[in-house]
Structures are given as structure tokens and as C-alpha cells.
Design an enzyme around this catalytic site. Structure first.
Site, PDB file in Angstrom:
ATOM      1  N   HIS A  86       0.728  -0.846  -0.048  1.00  0.00           N
ATOM      2  CA  HIS A  86       0.278  -0.209  -0.006  1.00  0.00           C
ATOM      3  C   HIS A  86       1.309   1.459  -0.261  1.00  0.00           C
ATOM      4  O   HIS A  86       1.912   1.289   0.138  1.00  0.00           O
ATOM      5  CB  HIS A  86      -0.969   0.000   1.260  1.00  0.00           C
ATOM      6  CG  HIS A  86      -0.385   0.367   2.540  1.00  0.00           C
ATOM      7  ND1 HIS A  86       0.489  -0.632   3.148  1.00  0.00           N
ATOM      8  CD2 HIS A  86       0.021   1.490   3.069  1.00  0.00           C
ATOM      9  CE1 HIS A  86       1.155  -0.497   4.055  1.00  0.00           C
ATOM     10  NE2 HIS A  86       0.839   0.743   3.977  1.00  0.00           N
TER      11      HIS A  86
ATOM     12  N   HIS B  55       5.182   6.531  -0.893  1.00  0.00           N
ATOM     13  CA  HIS B  55       6.252   5.031  -1.343  1.00  0.00           C
ATOM     14  C   HIS B  55       5.517   4.176  -0.475  1.00  0.00           C
ATOM     15  O   HIS B  55       4.493   3.508  -0.098  1.00  0.00           O
ATOM     16  CB  HIS B  55       7.692   5.126  -0.465  1.00  0.00           C
ATOM     17  CG  HIS B  55       7.110   5.085   1.012  1.00  0.00           C
ATOM     18  ND1 HIS B  55       7.127   5.961   1.358  1.00  0.00           N
ATOM     19  CD2 HIS B  55       7.507   3.861   1.486  1.00  0.00           C
ATOM     20  CE1 HIS B  55       7.520   5.685   3.017  1.00  0.00           C
ATOM     21  NE2 HIS B  55       7.197   4.344   2.802  1.00  0.00           N
TER      22      HIS B  55
END
Length: 180
Positions: free
Chosen positions: A37, A121
Site C-alpha cells: 500500500h 512510497h
């Protein structure tokens, strides 16, 4: 108590691209598909009432859908030892804008503001206290690039820690078709 965070789940094809990269780094604890995620805001431990208030506040966030892509790899370190290997997500500006909206909603519900700089990220691996040697991985995957995908929603997740790592469950999804 509920351990919460707000994140975007990349499409299955993009997660498969990331999973295909994983390997070849000693000591890496690679993320599973269900763990991949893009965090917008870590909230932490809150009681049921605060969790409900945060969920309500997140429903008020509006943003124009935008395209993003996975781009490059990098690391975070703690006290000079690498503890996280990640894949970057670009463009940064619309993600940072969405992060700020989520942060403001959380602060309005009594959470402390996010103090760390936001760096979009997707965590690929975590490492223990001895750090890791990742230079070959970084060199091999420096040009990592994915096709674009549309970001038109985000979700509130609950994290439950277990013997096999964290298990993430979507509490509520915010986006097209989500109830207002």
C-alpha cells in the site's frame, strides 16, 4: 483500541510487478501482496470513538482523480542502518496534497499533526537491527517504472500485528461509489 492508517491500494497488476522484484537481499522481510500500500497518513492507536470520528472526517475529503506511477526504488535508514526498502510513487505533488488533506482531517479530530516529511512510497521489505546490504538491488531496479494508474480513492485501514507480520483490513473506502 484500533491501530489505524490511511492508504491507497495499488492495482493488482502493479502489486504483481512489485512482488516480482522481491528477492535477493539477505535478511529482508518482504511484504506480502495484502500488505502492499501507499500510506497517506499513519494514525496509530485510537479508541473506538476516536476511530469513528476519524472515519467521519475522512468522508469530507474531496480531490480530483489523478494518475500516478511506480518509479524507482530507495531506502529509509534509522541511525545509519537501512531498515526499509521501498518503491517510489510519482508524481509527488498531488499525493502530497492528498496527504495534507488527510492530515488536516486527522488533526481536526484530535490527532497530532504529521511531523515527518511526506515521501510517497510503497514498502517492499523491512530489515532487522543489523540493517542490510541493498546496493545490488537498488542498482538493478533503479529504473523501475510502471504504467500509470488512476488514484480516485483511498481507504482507512486497521492494522493487526500477528506472528506472521501485520494484517491489514479496510475499515472504510473513500472514493467513487463510496457512501457519503
Amino acid at each position: 483500541m484500533h491501530r489505524l492508517f490511511v492508504a491507497i491500494r495499488p492495482p493488482a497488476a502493479h502489486r504483481a510487478q512489485l512482488l516480482a522484484l522481491m528477492g535477493g537481499v539477505a535478511g529482508a522481510r518482504w511484504q506480502r501482496d495484502d500488505q502492499l500500500h501507499l500510506t497517506l497518513r499513519f494514525i496509530g492507536e485510537v479508541d473506538r470513538h476516536r476511530a469513528s470520528d476519524i472515519a467521519d472526517a475522512l468522508r469530507t475529503i474531496r480531490f480530483a482523480p489523478f494518475d500516478a506511477r511506480i518509479a524507482g526504488v530507495g531506502v529509509f535508514d534509522r541511525r545509519g542502518l537501512i531498515d526499509t526498502l521501498w518503491a517510489g510513487v510519482q508524481p509527488r505533488d498531488p499525493l502530497a496534497s492528498l496527504h495534507r488533506k488527510v492530515d488536516r482531517a486527522c488533526v481536526a479530530m484530535g490527532q497530532p499533526p504529521e511531523e515527518r516529511a511526506y515521501w510517497p512510497h510503497i514498502t517492499l521489505a523491512r530489515f532487522g537491527r543489523s540493517g542490510a546490504i541493498v546496493d545490488p538491488f537498488l542498482a538493478t531496479h533503479a529504473a523501475l517504472n510502471s504504467p500509470p494508474f488512476t488514484i480516485d480513492s483511498f481507504a482507512l485501514f486497521e492494522s493487526r500485528l500477528g506472528n506472521n507480520g501485520a494484517h491489514y483490513q479496510i475499515v472504510e473506502d473513500y472514493g467513487p461509489g463510496s457512501p457519503d
